[in-house]
Design a protein around this motif. Sequence first.
Motif, PDB file in Angstrom:
ATOM      1  N   ALA B  89      -6.348 -12.770   7.825  1.00 41.39           N
ATOM      2  CA  ALA B  89      -6.688 -12.650   9.243  1.00 41.39           C
ATOM      3  C   ALA B  89      -5.396 -12.458  10.031  1.00 41.39           C
ATOM      4  O   ALA B  89      -4.344 -12.940   9.619  1.00 41.39           O
ATOM      5  CB  ALA B  89      -7.406 -13.909   9.705  1.00 41.39           C
ATOM      6  N   ASP B  91      -2.453 -12.922  12.640  1.00 41.34           N
ATOM      7  CA  ASP B  91      -1.856 -14.148  13.150  1.00 41.34           C
ATOM      8  C   ASP B  91      -2.488 -14.545  14.468  1.00 41.34           C
ATOM      9  O   ASP B  91      -2.848 -13.692  15.282  1.00 41.34           O
ATOM     10  CB  ASP B  91      -0.355 -13.957  13.366  1.00 41.34           C
ATOM     11  N   LEU B  92      -2.601 -15.824  14.643  1.00 37.71           N
ATOM     12  CA  LEU B  92      -3.184 -16.341  15.863  1.00 37.71           C
ATOM     13  C   LEU B  92      -2.170 -17.237  16.565  1.00 37.71           C
ATOM     14  O   LEU B  92      -1.621 -18.157  15.959  1.00 37.71           O
ATOM     15  CB  LEU B  92      -4.413 -17.159  15.499  1.00 37.71           C
ATOM     16  N   ILE B  93      -1.912 -16.959  17.812  1.00 38.70           N
ATOM     17  CA  ILE B  93      -1.014 -17.808  18.580  1.00 38.70           C
ATOM     18  C   ILE B  93      -1.737 -18.254  19.833  1.00 38.70           C
ATOM     19  O   ILE B  93      -2.339 -17.443  20.529  1.00 38.70           O
ATOM     20  CB  ILE B  93       0.271 -17.066  18.971  1.00 38.70           C
ATOM     21  N   ARG B  94      -1.705 -19.533  20.072  1.00 39.31           N
ATOM     22  CA  ARG B  94      -2.366 -20.066  21.256  1.00 39.31           C
ATOM     23  C   ARG B  94      -1.392 -21.013  21.937  1.00 39.31           C
ATOM     24  O   ARG B  94      -1.033 -22.041  21.372  1.00 39.31           O
ATOM     25  CB  ARG B  94      -3.630 -20.784  20.828  1.00 39.31           C
TER      26      ARG B  94
END
Lengths: 191, 191
Positions: B89, B91-94
Amino acid sequence: MDAKTLCLGALRMGPASGYEIRKLFEEGPFSHFHQVGFGSIYPALGMLLAEGKVRCEEAAQDGRPDKKVYHLTEAGLRAFDAALMKRPAPDLIRSDVLFMLFFAERLPPERVDALINAYAEAFRRSLSVLDMPPDCVIPPGRRFVRGFGRAIYRAALDYIADHRHLLERTEETPERESCAQSPNDRLERTP
Amino acid sequence: MDAKTLCLGALRMGPASGYEIRKLFEEGPFSHFHQVGFGSIYPALGMLLAEGKVRCEEAAQDGRPDKKVYHLTEAGLRAFDAALMKRPAPDLIRSDVLFMLFFAERLPPERVDALINAYAEAFRRSLSVLDMPPDCVIPPGRRFVRGFGRAIYRAALDYIADHRHLLERTEETPERESCAQSPNDRLERTP
DNA sequence: ACCGGCATGTAACGGGTTACATGATTTT
DNA sequence: AAAATCATGTAACCCGTTACATGCCGGT
Protein backbone atom coordinates in the motif's frame (compact mmCIF):
# COMPACT_ATOMS: atom_id res chain seq x y z
CA MET A 1 -8.25 14.53 13.60
CA ASP A 2 -11.53 13.40 12.22
CA ALA A 3 -13.10 13.93 8.85
CA LYS A 4 -15.29 16.75 10.16
CA THR A 5 -12.37 18.86 11.34
CA LEU A 6 -10.54 18.16 8.13
CA CYS A 7 -13.51 19.44 6.17
CA LEU A 8 -13.71 22.54 8.30
CA GLY A 9 -10.07 23.16 7.54
CA ALA A 10 -10.64 22.80 3.85
CA LEU A 11 -13.55 25.21 4.00
CA ARG A 12 -11.45 27.59 6.07
CA MET A 13 -9.64 28.30 2.81
CA GLY A 14 -12.82 29.17 1.03
CA PRO A 15 -16.17 27.71 0.00
CA ALA A 16 -16.02 24.35 -1.70
CA SER A 17 -18.05 21.33 -2.66
CA GLY A 18 -17.44 17.83 -1.37
CA TYR A 19 -15.78 16.93 -4.60
CA GLU A 20 -13.43 19.87 -4.37
CA ILE A 21 -12.57 19.12 -0.78
CA ARG A 22 -11.45 15.71 -1.81
CA LYS A 23 -9.17 17.20 -4.42
CA LEU A 24 -7.59 19.37 -1.77
CA PHE A 25 -6.58 16.21 0.02
CA GLU A 26 -5.86 14.14 -3.05
CA GLU A 27 -3.66 16.47 -5.04
CA GLY A 28 -3.93 19.74 -3.20
CA PRO A 29 -2.03 21.40 -0.39
CA PHE A 30 -3.12 18.89 2.25
CA SER A 31 -2.15 15.79 0.35
CA HIS A 32 1.22 15.24 2.03
CA PHE A 33 -0.04 14.96 5.54
CA HIS A 34 -3.68 13.99 5.58
CA GLN A 35 -6.14 12.11 3.48
CA VAL A 36 -9.89 11.71 3.32
CA GLY A 37 -12.07 9.95 0.84
CA PHE A 38 -15.57 10.59 -0.46
CA GLY A 39 -16.94 8.09 1.97
CA SER A 40 -15.86 10.29 4.85
CA ILE A 41 -16.40 13.70 3.34
CA TYR A 42 -20.02 13.52 2.35
CA PRO A 43 -21.25 12.19 5.67
CA ALA A 44 -19.04 14.70 7.47
CA LEU A 45 -20.53 17.58 5.52
CA GLY A 46 -23.98 16.32 6.31
CA MET A 47 -23.21 16.29 10.02
CA LEU A 48 -21.61 19.71 9.94
CA LEU A 49 -24.67 21.02 8.18
CA ALA A 50 -26.92 19.56 10.87
CA GLU A 51 -24.74 21.14 13.53
CA GLY A 52 -24.93 24.51 11.86
CA LYS A 53 -21.20 24.69 11.32
CA VAL A 54 -21.52 24.97 7.57
CA ARG A 55 -24.17 26.20 5.19
CA CYS A 56 -24.64 25.10 1.66
CA GLU A 57 -25.76 26.65 -1.56
CA GLU A 58 -26.89 24.62 -4.48
CA ALA A 59 -25.21 25.85 -7.62
CA ALA A 60 -26.49 24.75 -10.98
CA GLN A 61 -23.75 24.52 -13.55
CA ASP A 62 -23.88 24.48 -17.29
CA GLY A 63 -22.92 21.16 -18.69
CA ARG A 64 -21.99 19.81 -15.29
CA PRO A 65 -23.91 18.08 -12.52
CA ASP A 66 -25.24 20.34 -9.83
CA LYS A 67 -22.81 21.32 -7.18
CA LYS A 68 -23.34 21.92 -3.49
CA VAL A 69 -21.04 24.65 -2.37
CA TYR A 70 -20.46 24.62 1.36
CA HIS A 71 -19.11 27.46 3.40
CA LEU A 72 -18.29 28.00 7.05
CA THR A 73 -20.66 29.72 9.43
CA GLU A 74 -19.55 31.71 12.45
CA ALA A 75 -20.07 28.61 14.57
CA GLY A 76 -18.02 26.57 12.15
CA LEU A 77 -15.17 29.03 12.26
CA ARG A 78 -15.18 28.99 16.03
CA ALA A 79 -15.32 25.21 16.10
CA PHE A 80 -12.36 25.02 13.79
CA ASP A 81 -10.31 27.49 15.78
CA ALA A 82 -11.08 25.45 18.87
CA ALA A 83 -9.95 22.28 17.11
CA LEU A 84 -6.64 23.94 16.30
CA MET A 85 -6.04 24.38 20.03
CA LYS A 86 -6.56 20.74 20.94
CA ARG A 87 -3.59 18.51 21.49
CA PRO A 88 -2.47 17.14 18.15
CA ALA A 89 -2.21 13.40 17.81
CA PRO A 90 1.36 12.26 17.24
CA ASP A 91 2.41 11.89 13.66
CA LEU A 92 1.55 8.61 12.09
CA ILE A 93 3.65 6.96 9.44
CA ARG A 94 2.73 3.71 7.85
CA SER A 95 4.96 2.31 5.19
CA ASP A 96 4.51 -1.14 3.76
CA VAL A 97 7.53 -0.64 1.56
CA LEU A 98 9.89 -0.01 4.46
CA PHE A 99 8.42 -2.98 6.25
CA MET A 100 9.15 -5.13 3.22
CA LEU A 101 12.63 -3.74 2.68
CA PHE A 102 13.35 -4.45 6.30
CA PHE A 103 13.34 -8.08 5.23
CA ALA A 104 15.25 -7.47 2.02
CA GLU A 105 17.42 -10.54 2.54
CA ARG A 106 14.35 -12.73 2.22
CA LEU A 107 13.35 -11.17 -1.08
CA PRO A 108 14.44 -11.94 -4.62
CA PRO A 109 16.82 -9.22 -5.84
CA GLU A 110 14.45 -8.23 -8.67
CA ARG A 111 11.76 -7.68 -6.14
CA VAL A 112 13.95 -5.45 -4.03
CA ASP A 113 14.88 -3.49 -7.08
CA ALA A 114 11.31 -3.06 -8.24
CA LEU A 115 10.26 -2.03 -4.76
CA ILE A 116 12.92 0.65 -4.52
CA ASN A 117 12.37 1.96 -8.00
CA ALA A 118 8.68 2.33 -7.42
CA TYR A 119 9.31 3.92 -4.04
CA ALA A 120 11.68 6.50 -5.47
CA GLU A 121 9.28 7.18 -8.29
CA ALA A 122 6.48 7.86 -5.84
CA PHE A 123 8.63 10.37 -3.99
CA ARG A 124 9.61 12.00 -7.25
CA ARG A 125 5.99 12.43 -8.19
CA SER A 126 5.15 13.96 -4.83
CA LEU A 127 8.10 16.28 -5.11
CA SER A 128 7.19 17.44 -8.57
CA VAL A 129 3.85 18.64 -7.26
CA LEU A 130 5.45 20.56 -4.42
CA ASP A 131 8.28 21.92 -6.49
CA MET A 132 5.98 23.75 -8.82
CA PRO A 133 6.21 27.37 -7.81
CA PRO A 134 2.90 28.51 -6.39
CA ASP A 135 0.88 30.71 -8.71
CA CYS A 136 0.53 33.31 -6.01
CA VAL A 137 1.90 34.44 -2.73
CA ILE A 138 1.00 31.95 -0.05
CA PRO A 139 0.82 32.77 3.63
CA PRO A 140 3.65 31.70 5.94
CA GLY A 141 1.87 28.73 7.49
CA ARG A 142 1.27 27.15 4.15
CA ARG A 143 4.72 28.01 2.96
CA PHE A 144 6.25 26.33 5.98
CA VAL A 145 4.24 23.17 5.58
CA ARG A 146 4.86 23.00 1.88
CA GLY A 147 8.57 23.42 2.38
CA PHE A 148 8.51 20.77 5.06
CA GLY A 149 7.04 18.27 2.65
CA ARG A 150 9.63 19.18 0.05
CA ALA A 151 12.46 18.77 2.51
CA ILE A 152 11.26 15.35 3.60
CA TYR A 153 10.75 14.03 0.10
CA ARG A 154 14.12 15.35 -1.00
CA ALA A 155 15.78 13.69 1.95
CA ALA A 156 14.05 10.43 1.14
CA LEU A 157 15.14 10.53 -2.49
CA ASP A 158 18.69 11.43 -1.58
CA TYR A 159 18.86 8.67 0.95
CA ILE A 160 17.58 6.12 -1.51
CA ALA A 161 20.05 7.21 -4.16
CA ASP A 162 22.96 7.07 -1.72
CA HIS A 163 22.10 3.85 0.04
CA ARG A 164 20.26 1.56 -2.28
CA HIS A 165 23.52 -0.22 -2.88
CA LEU A 166 23.12 -1.62 0.62
CA LEU A 167 20.27 -3.70 -0.70
CA GLU A 168 21.66 -4.70 -4.03
CA ARG A 169 22.70 -8.30 -3.96
CA THR A 170 25.85 -8.72 -1.95
CA GLU A 171 26.37 -12.26 -3.17
CA GLU A 172 24.37 -14.33 -0.79
CA THR A 173 24.59 -12.76 2.57
CA PRO A 174 24.94 -15.91 4.64
CA GLU A 175 21.52 -16.67 6.07
CA ARG A 176 21.84 -15.67 9.66
CA GLU A 177 18.85 -14.91 11.77
CA SER A 178 20.43 -12.04 13.66
CA CYS A 179 22.76 -11.71 16.54
CA ALA A 180 19.85 -11.54 18.93
CA GLN A 181 18.13 -14.76 19.85
CA SER A 182 15.37 -13.53 22.08
CA PRO A 183 13.28 -10.39 21.68
CA ASN A 184 14.67 -9.13 24.94
CA ASP A 185 18.17 -9.11 23.58
CA ARG A 186 16.93 -6.89 20.81
CA LEU A 187 15.63 -4.25 23.14
CA GLU A 188 17.81 -4.29 26.17
CA ARG A 189 21.01 -2.47 25.82
CA THR A 190 22.06 -2.01 29.43
CA PRO A 191 22.66 -5.44 30.93
CA MET B 1 -0.81 -4.53 5.86
CA ASP B 2 -2.90 -6.05 8.56
CA ALA B 3 -2.05 -6.93 12.13
CA LYS B 4 -1.57 -10.58 11.26
CA THR B 5 1.15 -9.91 8.72
CA LEU B 6 2.79 -7.47 11.07
CA CYS B 7 2.91 -10.13 13.75
CA LEU B 8 4.37 -12.64 11.32
CA GLY B 9 7.06 -10.10 10.52
CA ALA B 10 7.85 -9.61 14.16
CA LEU B 11 8.07 -13.34 14.69
CA ARG B 12 10.24 -13.63 11.61
CA MET B 13 12.95 -12.07 13.75
CA GLY B 14 12.58 -14.68 16.44
CA PRO B 15 10.06 -16.12 18.90
CA ALA B 16 8.21 -13.57 20.98
CA SER B 17 5.19 -13.04 23.17
CA GLY B 18 2.38 -10.66 22.37
CA TYR B 19 3.76 -8.22 24.83
CA GLU B 20 7.16 -8.31 23.23
CA ILE B 21 5.75 -7.90 19.76
CA ARG B 22 4.11 -4.71 20.87
CA LYS B 23 7.42 -3.41 22.11
CA LEU B 24 8.95 -4.10 18.74
CA PHE B 25 6.43 -1.70 17.27
CA GLU B 26 6.38 0.74 20.16
CA GLU B 27 10.06 1.35 20.72
CA GLY B 28 11.74 -1.28 18.59
CA PRO B 29 12.96 -1.43 15.01
CA PHE B 30 9.49 -1.17 13.48
CA SER B 31 8.36 1.85 15.38
CA HIS B 32 9.13 4.41 12.67
CA PHE B 33 6.95 2.95 10.02
CA HIS B 34 4.25 0.80 11.53
CA GLN B 35 2.28 0.51 14.70
CA VAL B 36 0.02 -2.04 16.34
CA GLY B 37 -1.58 -2.12 19.73
CA PHE B 38 -2.49 -4.91 22.10
CA GLY B 39 -6.03 -4.87 20.85
CA SER B 40 -4.81 -5.98 17.43
CA ILE B 41 -1.94 -8.21 18.41
CA TYR B 42 -3.66 -10.66 20.73
CA PRO B 43 -6.56 -11.41 18.39
CA ALA B 44 -4.12 -11.64 15.48
CA LEU B 45 -1.99 -14.19 17.31
CA GLY B 46 -5.10 -16.16 18.12
CA MET B 47 -6.08 -16.28 14.47
CA LEU B 48 -2.59 -17.17 13.33
CA LEU B 49 -2.58 -19.98 15.85
CA ALA B 50 -5.89 -21.28 14.52
CA GLU B 51 -4.49 -21.12 10.99
CA GLY B 52 -1.41 -23.06 11.98
CA LYS B 53 0.92 -20.24 11.03
CA VAL B 54 2.35 -19.92 14.51
CA ARG B 55 2.75 -22.23 17.46
CA CYS B 56 2.95 -21.22 21.05
CA GLU B 57 4.75 -22.41 24.14
CA GLU B 58 3.66 -21.44 27.58
CA ALA B 59 6.62 -20.30 29.63
CA ALA B 60 6.30 -19.92 33.36
CA GLN B 61 8.48 -17.20 34.75
CA ASP B 62 9.67 -16.53 38.24
CA GLY B 63 8.08 -13.47 39.72
CA ARG B 64 6.35 -12.61 36.46
CA PRO B 65 3.07 -13.56 34.90
CA ASP B 66 3.18 -16.49 32.57
CA LYS B 67 4.27 -15.77 29.08
CA LYS B 68 3.12 -17.26 25.82
CA VAL B 69 6.01 -17.43 23.45
CA TYR B 70 4.92 -17.70 19.84
CA HIS B 71 7.07 -18.84 16.96
CA LEU B 72 6.54 -19.25 13.24
CA THR B 73 5.71 -22.58 11.66
CA GLU B 74 6.70 -23.55 8.14
CA ALA B 75 3.29 -22.43 6.95
CA GLY B 76 3.72 -19.14 8.74
CA LEU B 77 7.06 -18.54 7.13
CA ARG B 78 5.62 -19.24 3.70
CA ALA B 79 2.64 -17.01 4.37
CA PHE B 80 4.92 -14.20 5.38
CA ASP B 81 7.15 -14.56 2.35
CA ALA B 82 4.03 -14.47 0.21
CA ALA B 83 2.88 -11.30 1.94
CA LEU B 84 6.19 -9.68 1.12
CA MET B 85 5.44 -10.21 -2.56
CA LYS B 86 2.07 -8.50 -2.53
CA ARG B 87 1.75 -4.96 -3.74
CA PRO B 88 2.57 -2.60 -0.90
CA ALA B 89 0.00 0.00 0.00
CA PRO B 90 1.24 3.52 -0.63
CA ASP B 91 2.89 5.22 2.29
CA LEU B 92 0.54 6.92 4.64
CA ILE B 93 1.43 10.05 6.56
CA ARG B 94 -0.93 11.70 8.96
CA SER B 95 0.23 14.76 10.81
CA ASP B 96 -2.08 16.84 12.92
CA VAL B 97 0.73 19.22 13.69
CA LEU B 98 1.37 20.08 10.07
CA PHE B 99 -2.33 20.51 9.54
CA MET B 100 -2.43 22.95 12.42
CA LEU B 101 0.68 24.82 11.35
CA PHE B 102 -0.84 25.17 7.93
CA PHE B 103 -3.18 27.64 9.58
CA ALA B 104 -0.48 29.28 11.66
CA GLU B 105 -1.85 32.76 10.95
CA ARG B 106 -5.02 31.87 12.82
CA LEU B 107 -3.13 30.72 15.89
CA PRO B 108 -1.79 32.69 18.83
CA PRO B 109 2.00 33.02 18.51
CA GLU B 110 2.57 31.13 21.77
CA ARG B 111 0.58 28.26 20.41
CA VAL B 112 2.64 28.13 17.24
CA ASP B 113 5.77 28.18 19.31
CA ALA B 114 4.63 25.42 21.60
CA LEU B 115 3.53 23.33 18.65
CA ILE B 116 6.88 23.62 16.92
CA ASN B 117 8.90 23.03 20.04
CA ALA B 118 7.00 19.88 20.84
CA TYR B 119 7.25 18.75 17.24
CA ALA B 120 11.00 19.21 17.16
CA GLU B 121 11.31 17.49 20.49
CA ALA B 122 9.40 14.48 19.20
CA PHE B 123 11.75 14.19 16.25
CA ARG B 124 14.73 14.52 18.53
CA ARG B 125 13.46 11.68 20.67
CA SER B 126 12.89 9.46 17.65
CA LEU B 127 16.34 10.29 16.38
CA SER B 128 18.04 9.52 19.63
CA VAL B 129 16.64 6.02 19.49
CA LEU B 130 17.89 5.48 15.97
CA ASP B 131 21.20 7.15 16.52
CA MET B 132 22.20 4.71 19.18
CA PRO B 133 24.72 2.43 17.51
CA PRO B 134 23.23 -1.04 17.26
CA ASP B 135 24.62 -3.51 19.74
CA CYS B 136 25.44 -5.89 16.95
CA VAL B 137 25.82 -6.18 13.23
CA ILE B 138 22.46 -5.82 11.59
CA PRO B 139 21.62 -7.16 8.16
CA PRO B 140 21.45 -4.79 5.17
CA GLY B 141 17.66 -4.56 5.02
CA ARG B 142 17.39 -3.39 8.56
CA ARG B 143 20.34 -1.11 8.16
CA PHE B 144 18.77 0.55 5.15
CA VAL B 145 15.44 1.07 6.86
CA ARG B 146 17.04 2.33 10.02
CA GLY B 147 19.16 4.77 8.08
CA PHE B 148 16.11 5.90 6.16
CA GLY B 149 14.34 6.80 9.35
CA ARG B 150 17.38 8.67 10.56
CA ALA B 151 17.67 10.62 7.35
CA ILE B 152 14.03 11.64 7.44
CA TYR B 153 14.09 12.74 11.07
CA ARG B 154 17.31 14.66 10.55
CA ALA B 155 15.84 16.41 7.55
CA ALA B 156 12.75 17.29 9.54
CA LEU B 157 14.77 18.74 12.39
CA ASP B 158 17.00 20.68 10.05
CA TYR B 159 14.06 22.08 8.21
CA ILE B 160 12.38 23.17 11.40
CA ALA B 161 15.53 24.84 12.66
CA ASP B 162 16.04 26.67 9.39
CA HIS B 163 12.49 27.72 8.71
CA ARG B 164 10.63 28.20 11.95
CA HIS B 165 11.28 31.89 11.59
CA LEU B 166 8.67 31.82 8.83
CA LEU B 167 6.07 31.23 11.50
CA GLU B 168 7.31 33.53 14.16
CA ARG B 169 5.10 36.58 14.37
CA THR B 170 5.70 38.91 11.46
CA GLU B 171 3.79 41.78 13.03
CA GLU B 172 0.21 41.08 12.16
CA THR B 173 0.16 39.63 8.73
CA PRO B 174 -2.83 41.50 7.34
CA GLU B 175 -5.77 39.12 7.48
CA ARG B 176 -6.22 38.08 3.94
CA GLU B 177 -7.89 34.89 2.93
CA SER B 178 -5.50 34.03 0.14
CA CYS B 179 -5.13 35.02 -3.43
CA ALA B 180 -7.43 32.25 -4.53
CA GLN B 181 -11.13 32.79 -4.12
CA SER B 182 -12.53 29.55 -5.39
CA PRO B 183 -11.15 26.07 -4.84
CA ASN B 184 -10.63 25.74 -8.54
CA ASP B 185 -8.22 28.62 -8.61
CA ARG B 186 -6.19 26.80 -6.03
CA LEU B 187 -5.73 23.76 -8.18
CA GLU B 188 -5.70 24.91 -11.74
CA ARG B 189 -2.48 26.30 -12.93
CA THR B 190 -2.86 26.20 -16.68
CA PRO B 191 -5.79 28.40 -17.69
C1' DA C 1 -18.37 3.70 -28.58
C1' DC C 2 -15.86 4.09 -24.48
C1' DC C 3 -13.20 6.02 -20.98
C1' DG C 4 -12.08 9.59 -17.79
C1' DG C 5 -13.54 13.50 -15.23
C1' DC C 6 -17.25 15.84 -12.74
C1' DA C 7 -20.64 15.24 -9.10
C1' DT C 8 -23.25 13.21 -4.94
C1' DG C 9 -24.41 10.06 -2.12
C1' DT C 10 -25.50 5.20 0.61
C1' DA C 11 -24.61 0.79 2.77
C1' DA C 12 -22.05 -2.71 4.52
C1' DC C 13 -18.08 -4.51 6.09
C1' DG C 14 -13.96 -4.81 8.49
C1' DG C 15 -10.63 -3.55 11.42
C1' DG C 16 -8.30 -1.01 14.65
C1' DT C 17 -8.61 1.87 18.84
C1' DT C 18 -10.31 2.35 23.45
C1' DA C 19 -11.79 0.85 27.51
C1' DC C 20 -12.40 -2.72 30.71
C1' DA C 21 -10.81 -6.61 33.67
C1' DT C 22 -7.05 -8.73 36.50
C1' DG C 23 -2.95 -9.31 39.06
C1' DA C 24 1.93 -9.71 40.64
C1' DT C 25 6.24 -7.30 41.13
C1' DT C 26 9.53 -3.71 41.06
C1' DT C 27 10.62 1.00 41.40
C1' DT C 28 9.94 5.68 43.29
C1' DA D 1 1.80 4.11 49.19
C1' DA D 2 1.57 4.90 44.54
C1' DA D 3 2.98 4.29 40.01
C1' DA D 4 5.07 1.86 36.42
C1' DT D 5 6.25 -2.53 34.21
C1' DC D 6 5.16 -7.09 32.99
C1' DA D 7 1.48 -9.88 31.10
C1' DT D 8 -2.91 -11.44 28.65
C1' DG D 9 -6.99 -11.03 27.03
C1' DT D 10 -12.27 -9.44 25.74
C1' DA D 11 -15.91 -6.47 24.08
C1' DA D 12 -17.85 -2.60 22.16
C1' DC D 13 -17.67 0.94 19.37
C1' DC D 14 -16.32 4.12 16.12
C1' DC D 15 -14.96 5.27 11.95
C1' DG D 16 -12.85 4.86 7.73
C1' DT D 17 -12.44 2.19 3.48
C1' DT D 18 -14.70 -0.20 -0.24
C1' DA D 19 -18.11 -1.09 -3.17
C1' DC D 20 -22.27 0.11 -5.20
C1' DA D 21 -25.65 3.28 -7.56
C1' DT D 22 -26.48 7.07 -10.94
C1' DG D 23 -25.83 10.33 -14.56
C1' DC D 24 -24.02 13.87 -17.83
C1' DC D 25 -20.37 15.77 -20.61
C1' DG D 26 -16.12 15.97 -23.33
C1' DG D 27 -12.48 13.96 -25.61
C1' DT D 28 -10.22 9.84 -28.39
